[in-house]
Design a protein around this motif. Structure first.
Motif, mmCIF file in Angstrom:
data_model
loop_
_atom_site.group_PDB
_atom_site.id
_atom_site.type_symbol
_atom_site.label_atom_id
_atom_site.label_comp_id
_atom_site.label_asym_id
_atom_site.label_seq_id
_atom_site.Cartn_x
_atom_site.Cartn_y
_atom_site.Cartn_z
ATOM 1 N N VAL A 276 0.853 -1.188 0.000
ATOM 2 C CA VAL A 276 0.000 0.000 0.000
ATOM 3 C C VAL A 276 0.888 1.237 0.000
ATOM 4 O O VAL A 276 1.671 1.450 0.932
ATOM 5 C CB VAL A 276 -0.929 0.020 1.239
ATOM 6 C CG1 VAL A 276 -1.823 1.264 1.219
ATOM 7 C CG2 VAL A 276 -1.773 -1.252 1.305
ATOM 8 N N GLY A 277 0.806 2.026 -1.043
ATOM 9 C CA GLY A 277 1.569 3.265 -1.133
ATOM 10 C C GLY A 277 0.702 4.431 -0.699
ATOM 11 O O GLY A 277 -0.457 4.532 -1.114
ATOM 12 N N LEU A 278 1.240 5.302 0.160
ATOM 13 C CA LEU A 278 0.474 6.427 0.694
ATOM 14 C C LEU A 278 1.068 7.737 0.213
ATOM 15 O O LEU A 278 2.263 7.980 0.354
ATOM 16 C CB LEU A 278 0.485 6.370 2.222
ATOM 17 C CG LEU A 278 -0.234 5.127 2.767
ATOM 18 C CD1 LEU A 278 0.452 4.593 3.990
ATOM 19 C CD2 LEU A 278 -1.682 5.461 3.048
ATOM 20 N N ILE A 279 0.191 8.580 -0.342
ATOM 21 C CA ILE A 279 0.623 9.840 -0.925
ATOM 22 C C ILE A 279 -0.201 10.973 -0.334
ATOM 23 O O ILE A 279 -1.405 10.797 -0.097
ATOM 24 C CB ILE A 279 0.452 9.775 -2.465
ATOM 25 C CG1 ILE A 279 1.433 8.725 -3.035
ATOM 26 C CG2 ILE A 279 0.672 11.134 -3.109
ATOM 27 C CD1 ILE A 279 1.203 8.369 -4.476
ATOM 28 N N GLY A 280 0.427 12.096 -0.091
ATOM 29 C CA GLY A 280 -0.291 13.253 0.449
ATOM 30 C C GLY A 280 0.663 14.183 1.162
ATOM 31 O O GLY A 280 1.698 13.769 1.669
ATOM 32 N N ASP A 281 0.266 15.455 1.221
ATOM 33 C CA ASP A 281 1.106 16.472 1.869
ATOM 34 C C ASP A 281 1.355 16.134 3.330
ATOM 35 O O ASP A 281 0.656 15.314 3.910
ATOM 36 C CB ASP A 281 0.394 17.832 1.834
ATOM 37 C CG ASP A 281 0.252 18.355 0.426
ATOM 38 O OD1 ASP A 281 0.986 17.877 -0.455
ATOM 39 O OD2 ASP A 281 -0.609 19.241 0.224
ATOM 40 N N LEU A 282 2.301 16.844 3.898
ATOM 41 C CA LEU A 282 2.558 16.755 5.337
ATOM 42 C C LEU A 282 1.257 17.069 6.080
ATOM 43 O O LEU A 282 0.601 18.066 5.798
ATOM 44 C CB LEU A 282 3.626 17.790 5.694
ATOM 45 C CG LEU A 282 4.642 17.458 6.784
ATOM 46 C CD1 LEU A 282 5.387 16.171 6.450
ATOM 47 C CD2 LEU A 282 5.616 18.612 6.950
#
Ligand SMILES: Nc1ncnc2c1ncn2[C@@H]1O[C@H](COP(=O)(O)OP(=O)(O)O)[C@@H](O)[C@H]1O
Ligand SMILES: [Mg+2]
Length: 159
Positions: A36-42
């Motif tokens: 599972v790859g997680l993407i998103g700003d801080l």
């Protein structure tokens, strides 16, 4: 990351509790070998979601940390999990140096924050989860499945 996702779901999460609950459900469903790859700003909620996943996978609370200063944390729950954060890495060569590549395709499930820093870190089949701020405590989560098993996982997770 050039191939099309075979399945996409988007959900609005109104509170940290909702994000946690969704993570728990995913943690109940994960199987060895899932990525599972997680993407998103801080501050988007990647680590918050992973805490839910860890709960759902029955990882003892004491094991769960924010992997800001290490690249990969091993968790032992119902199945073995690795929680990784690529934020501090710059390129694919770094993955060799950290041993990250040795972990893929093993009997563990992988949860990888900041996958967009090194997209080539993803295996062919994986679930990509993108979190976005949507005002206040709201977040928009989009999950994209690449491959048959990730699509089945996404179906079970969000219907
Ligand atoms: N709906 C929400 N889902 C997840 N986190 C939320 C939400 N609303 C507020 N938050 C807060 O946002 C922060 C997310 O931090 P974190 O999960 O560490 O982000 P990231 O790992 O993406 O940088 C936490 O302090 C959390 O309590
Ligand atoms: Mg984080």
């Amino acid at each position: 990351m050039s191939t099309e996702a075979s399945r996409v779901r988007t959900v609005r999460l109104a509170s940290p509790e909702e994000t946690h609950r969704l993570g728990v459900r995913l943690g109940e469903l994960l199987e060895p070998g899932d990525f599972v790859g997680l993407i998103g700003d801080l501050g988007a909620g990647k680590t918050h979601l992973v805490r839910g996943v860890a709960d759902g996978a029955q990882v003892p609370r004491s094991e769960v940390a924010s992997p800001t200063f290490a690249i990969v944390y091993p968790y032992s729950g119902r199945i073995p999990l690795y929680h990784a954060d690529l934020y501090r890495l710059t390129d694919y060569d770094d993955l060799y140096a950290t041993g990250f590549l040795d972990l893929e395709g093993t009997e563990s499930a992988m949860l990888v924050e900041w996958l967009d820093k090194i997209p080539q870190a993803a295996p062919r089949d994986y679930l990509r989860v993108t979190l976005k701020h949507a005002g206040g405590e709201a977040r928009e989560l989009t999950a994209e499945a690449f491959g048959a098993r990730p699509a089945a996982l996404l179906d079970a997770w969000m219907g």
